[in-house]
Scaffold this motif. Structure first.
Motif, PDB file in Angstrom:
ATOM      1  N   VAL A  10      35.710 -38.394 -14.305  1.00 52.34           N
ATOM      2  CA  VAL A  10      35.399 -39.726 -13.775  1.00 52.34           C
ATOM      3  C   VAL A  10      35.641 -40.804 -14.832  1.00 52.34           C
ATOM      4  O   VAL A  10      36.168 -41.875 -14.534  1.00 52.34           O
ATOM      5  CB  VAL A  10      33.939 -39.767 -13.257  1.00 52.34           C
ATOM      6  N   VAL A  11      35.294 -40.525 -16.083  1.00 52.32           N
ATOM      7  CA  VAL A  11      35.490 -41.505 -17.157  1.00 52.32           C
ATOM      8  C   VAL A  11      36.963 -41.678 -17.494  1.00 52.32           C
ATOM      9  O   VAL A  11      37.423 -42.786 -17.762  1.00 52.32           O
ATOM     10  CB  VAL A  11      34.680 -41.084 -18.409  1.00 52.32           C
ATOM     11  N   CYS A  12      37.721 -40.593 -17.476  1.00 56.18           N
ATOM     12  CA  CYS A  12      39.119 -40.647 -17.921  1.00 56.18           C
ATOM     13  C   CYS A  12      40.090 -41.177 -16.883  1.00 56.18           C
ATOM     14  O   CYS A  12      41.160 -41.679 -17.255  1.00 56.18           O
ATOM     15  CB  CYS A  12      39.567 -39.264 -18.369  1.00 56.18           C
ATOM     16  N   ILE A  13      39.782 -41.084 -15.614  1.00 55.24           N
ATOM     17  CA  ILE A  13      40.723 -41.551 -14.587  1.00 55.24           C
ATOM     18  C   ILE A  13      41.092 -43.019 -14.777  1.00 55.24           C
ATOM     19  O   ILE A  13      42.282 -43.350 -14.755  1.00 55.24           O
ATOM     20  CB  ILE A  13      40.192 -41.251 -13.170  1.00 55.24           C
ATOM     21  N   PRO A  14      40.160 -43.951 -14.984  1.00 58.28           N
ATOM     22  CA  PRO A  14      40.568 -45.350 -15.196  1.00 58.28           C
ATOM     23  C   PRO A  14      41.392 -45.541 -16.470  1.00 58.28           C
ATOM     24  O   PRO A  14      42.323 -46.354 -16.489  1.00 58.28           O
ATOM     25  CB  PRO A  14      39.251 -46.119 -15.293  1.00 58.28           C
ATOM     26  N   ILE A  15      41.084 -44.781 -17.513  1.00 52.11           N
ATOM     27  CA  ILE A  15      41.848 -44.890 -18.760  1.00 52.11           C
ATOM     28  C   ILE A  15      43.284 -44.425 -18.537  1.00 52.11           C
ATOM     29  O   ILE A  15      44.241 -45.107 -18.937  1.00 52.11           O
ATOM     30  CB  ILE A  15      41.158 -44.069 -19.879  1.00 52.11           C
ATOM     31  N   PHE A  16      43.459 -43.278 -17.896  1.00 51.61           N
ATOM     32  CA  PHE A  16      44.800 -42.770 -17.626  1.00 51.61           C
ATOM     33  C   PHE A  16      45.565 -43.701 -16.692  1.00 51.61           C
ATOM     34  O   PHE A  16      46.776 -43.872 -16.838  1.00 51.61           O
ATOM     35  CB  PHE A  16      44.748 -41.362 -17.037  1.00 51.61           C
ATOM     36  N   LYS A  17      44.872 -44.283 -15.739  1.00 50.51           N
ATOM     37  CA  LYS A  17      45.519 -45.219 -14.805  1.00 50.51           C
ATOM     38  C   LYS A  17      46.018 -46.454 -15.547  1.00 50.51           C
ATOM     39  O   LYS A  17      47.141 -46.922 -15.304  1.00 50.51           O
ATOM     40  CB  LYS A  17      44.522 -45.618 -13.706  1.00 50.51           C
ATOM     41  N   SER A  18      45.226 -46.996 -16.470  1.00 51.37           N
ATOM     42  CA  SER A  18      45.661 -48.181 -17.211  1.00 51.37           C
ATOM     43  C   SER A  18      46.822 -47.852 -18.144  1.00 51.37           C
ATOM     44  O   SER A  18      47.755 -48.650 -18.277  1.00 51.37           O
ATOM     45  CB  SER A  18      44.493 -48.787 -17.997  1.00 51.37           C
ATOM     46  N   ILE A  19      46.811 -46.671 -18.771  1.00 52.64           N
ATOM     47  CA  ILE A  19      47.936 -46.254 -19.609  1.00 52.64           C
ATOM     48  C   ILE A  19      49.198 -46.117 -18.765  1.00 52.64           C
ATOM     49  O   ILE A  19      50.279 -46.557 -19.167  1.00 52.64           O
ATOM     50  CB  ILE A  19      47.607 -44.940 -20.343  1.00 52.64           C
ATOM     51  N   SER A  20      49.062 -45.543 -17.594  1.00 55.32           N
ATOM     52  CA  SER A  20      50.204 -45.375 -16.702  1.00 55.32           C
ATOM     53  C   SER A  20      50.755 -46.725 -16.254  1.00 55.32           C
ATOM     54  O   SER A  20      51.970 -46.917 -16.197  1.00 55.32           O
ATOM     55  CB  SER A  20      49.792 -44.552 -15.489  1.00 55.32           C
ATOM     56  N   ASN A  21      49.861 -47.659 -15.951  1.00 57.71           N
ATOM     57  CA  ASN A  21      50.301 -48.993 -15.544  1.00 57.71           C
ATOM     58  C   ASN A  21      51.031 -49.701 -16.679  1.00 57.71           C
ATOM     59  O   ASN A  21      52.027 -50.399 -16.446  1.00 57.71           O
ATOM     60  CB  ASN A  21      49.123 -49.836 -15.067  1.00 57.71           C
ATOM     61  N   LEU A  22      50.560 -49.550 -17.910  1.00 57.82           N
ATOM     62  CA  LEU A  22      51.238 -50.158 -19.053  1.00 57.82           C
ATOM     63  C   LEU A  22      52.607 -49.526 -19.289  1.00 57.82           C
ATOM     64  O   LEU A  22      53.595 -50.222 -19.556  1.00 57.82           O
ATOM     65  CB  LEU A  22      50.383 -50.014 -20.312  1.00 57.82           C
ATOM     66  N   ALA A  23      52.672 -48.213 -19.207  1.00 53.30           N
ATOM     67  CA  ALA A  23      53.924 -47.513 -19.480  1.00 53.30           C
ATOM     68  C   ALA A  23      54.970 -47.780 -18.400  1.00 53.30           C
ATOM     69  O   ALA A  23      56.163 -47.801 -18.685  1.00 53.30           O
ATOM     70  CB  ALA A  23      53.669 -46.022 -19.594  1.00 53.30           C
ATOM     71  N   ASN A  24      54.537 -47.973 -17.172  1.00 53.92           N
ATOM     72  CA  ASN A  24      55.472 -48.155 -16.067  1.00 53.92           C
ATOM     73  C   ASN A  24      55.605 -49.608 -15.631  1.00 53.92           C
ATOM     74  O   ASN A  24      56.101 -49.877 -14.534  1.00 53.92           O
ATOM     75  CB  ASN A  24      55.051 -47.296 -14.878  1.00 53.92           C
ATOM     76  N   SER A  25      55.205 -50.542 -16.481  1.00 56.10           N
ATOM     77  CA  SER A  25      55.354 -51.954 -16.130  1.00 56.10           C
ATOM     78  C   SER A  25      56.838 -52.305 -16.101  1.00 56.10           C
ATOM     79  O   SER A  25      57.641 -51.710 -16.824  1.00 56.10           O
ATOM     80  CB  SER A  25      54.617 -52.835 -17.139  1.00 56.10           C
ATOM     81  N   PRO A  26      57.240 -53.270 -15.269  1.00 60.88           N
ATOM     82  CA  PRO A  26      58.657 -53.623 -15.170  1.00 60.88           C
ATOM     83  C   PRO A  26      59.264 -54.023 -16.521  1.00 60.88           C
ATOM     84  O   PRO A  26      60.414 -53.678 -16.806  1.00 60.88           O
ATOM     85  CB  PRO A  26      58.669 -54.798 -14.189  1.00 60.88           C
ATOM     86  N   ALA A  27      58.522 -54.741 -17.351  1.00 58.34           N
ATOM     87  CA  ALA A  27      59.043 -55.147 -18.660  1.00 58.34           C
ATOM     88  C   ALA A  27      59.296 -53.935 -19.546  1.00 58.34           C
ATOM     89  O   ALA A  27      60.323 -53.854 -20.231  1.00 58.34           O
ATOM     90  CB  ALA A  27      58.062 -56.097 -19.336  1.00 58.34           C
ATOM     91  N   ASN A  28      58.388 -52.988 -19.536  1.00 56.63           N
ATOM     92  CA  ASN A  28      58.549 -51.796 -20.357  1.00 56.63           C
ATOM     93  C   ASN A  28      59.691 -50.915 -19.842  1.00 56.63           C
ATOM     94  O   ASN A  28      60.447 -50.353 -20.632  1.00 56.63           O
ATOM     95  CB  ASN A  28      57.246 -50.994 -20.404  1.00 56.63           C
ATOM     96  N   VAL A  29      59.831 -50.817 -18.533  1.00 51.56           N
ATOM     97  CA  VAL A  29      60.921 -50.030 -17.962  1.00 51.56           C
ATOM     98  C   VAL A  29      62.261 -50.654 -18.330  1.00 51.56           C
ATOM     99  O   VAL A  29      63.215 -49.955 -18.694  1.00 51.56           O
ATOM    100  CB  VAL A  29      60.750 -49.907 -16.429  1.00 51.56           C
ATOM    101  N   ALA A  30      62.354 -51.985 -18.261  1.00 51.69           N
ATOM    102  CA  ALA A  30      63.596 -52.671 -18.630  1.00 51.69           C
ATOM    103  C   ALA A  30      63.903 -52.478 -20.114  1.00 51.69           C
ATOM    104  O   ALA A  30      65.057 -52.239 -20.496  1.00 51.69           O
ATOM    105  CB  ALA A  30      63.491 -54.154 -18.288  1.00 51.69           C
ATOM    106  N   LYS A  31      62.885 -52.567 -20.947  1.00 48.91           N
ATOM    107  CA  LYS A  31      63.078 -52.373 -22.391  1.00 48.91           C
ATOM    108  C   LYS A  31      63.562 -50.953 -22.673  1.00 48.91           C
ATOM    109  O   LYS A  31      64.484 -50.744 -23.465  1.00 48.91           O
ATOM    110  CB  LYS A  31      61.758 -52.647 -23.116  1.00 48.91           C
ATOM    111  N   TRP A  32      62.977 -49.978 -22.026  1.00 45.92           N
ATOM    112  CA  TRP A  32      63.373 -48.590 -22.199  1.00 45.92           C
ATOM    113  C   TRP A  32      64.824 -48.379 -21.764  1.00 45.92           C
ATOM    114  O   TRP A  32      65.596 -47.715 -22.445  1.00 45.92           O
ATOM    115  CB  TRP A  32      62.437 -47.697 -21.392  1.00 45.92           C
ATOM    116  N   ALA A  33      65.187 -48.959 -20.620  1.00 49.96           N
ATOM    117  CA  ALA A  33      66.558 -48.826 -20.122  1.00 49.96           C
ATOM    118  C   ALA A  33      67.544 -49.458 -21.100  1.00 49.96           C
ATOM    119  O   ALA A  33      68.634 -48.910 -21.339  1.00 49.96           O
ATOM    120  CB  ALA A  33      66.676 -49.458 -18.741  1.00 49.96           C
ATOM    121  N   GLU A  34      67.195 -50.604 -21.671  1.00 51.18           N
ATOM    122  CA  GLU A  34      68.078 -51.274 -22.635  1.00 51.18           C
ATOM    123  C   GLU A  34      68.239 -50.420 -23.899  1.00 51.18           C
ATOM    124  O   GLU A  34      69.355 -50.280 -24.426  1.00 51.18           O
ATOM    125  CB  GLU A  34      67.521 -52.653 -22.985  1.00 51.18           C
TER     126      GLU A  34
END
Length: 79
Positions: free
Chosen positions: A44-68
């Motif tokens: 229960v404690v870790c689900i919000p933490i993992f969700k926020s990490i996932s949202n940061l990693a898969n943000s459009p800006a980060n995806v574009a930076k990774w692709a570049e």
């Protein structure tokens, strides 16, 4: 199926995996072992933490930076 006789006693030694699961004292272990309680709390404690990490990693800006970065890397290897 409804007319099937009930089993009067458990097997002396459960041979199959499903019989072992059926005879395992789940209620006792869930009630008396600390591991299960803390496992549930940690999930229960870790689900919000993992969700926020996932949202940061898969943000459009980060995806574009990774692709570049990968595009430049591939370009270097082909020249």
């Amino acid at each position: 199926m409804a007319d099937a006789p009930k089993v009067s006693r458990p097997m002396k030694f459960p041979y199959t995996f499903s019989a072992k699961l059926a005879q395992f004292p789940w209620k006792y272990h869930l009630k008396n072992q600390w591991l299960w309680k803390y496992y549930a709390i940690s999930v229960v404690v870790c689900i919000p933490i993992f969700k926020s990490i996932s949202n940061l990693a898969n943000s459009p800006a980060n995806v574009a930076k990774w692709a570049e970065i990968r595009r430049r890397e591939a370009e270097e290897h082909h020249h």
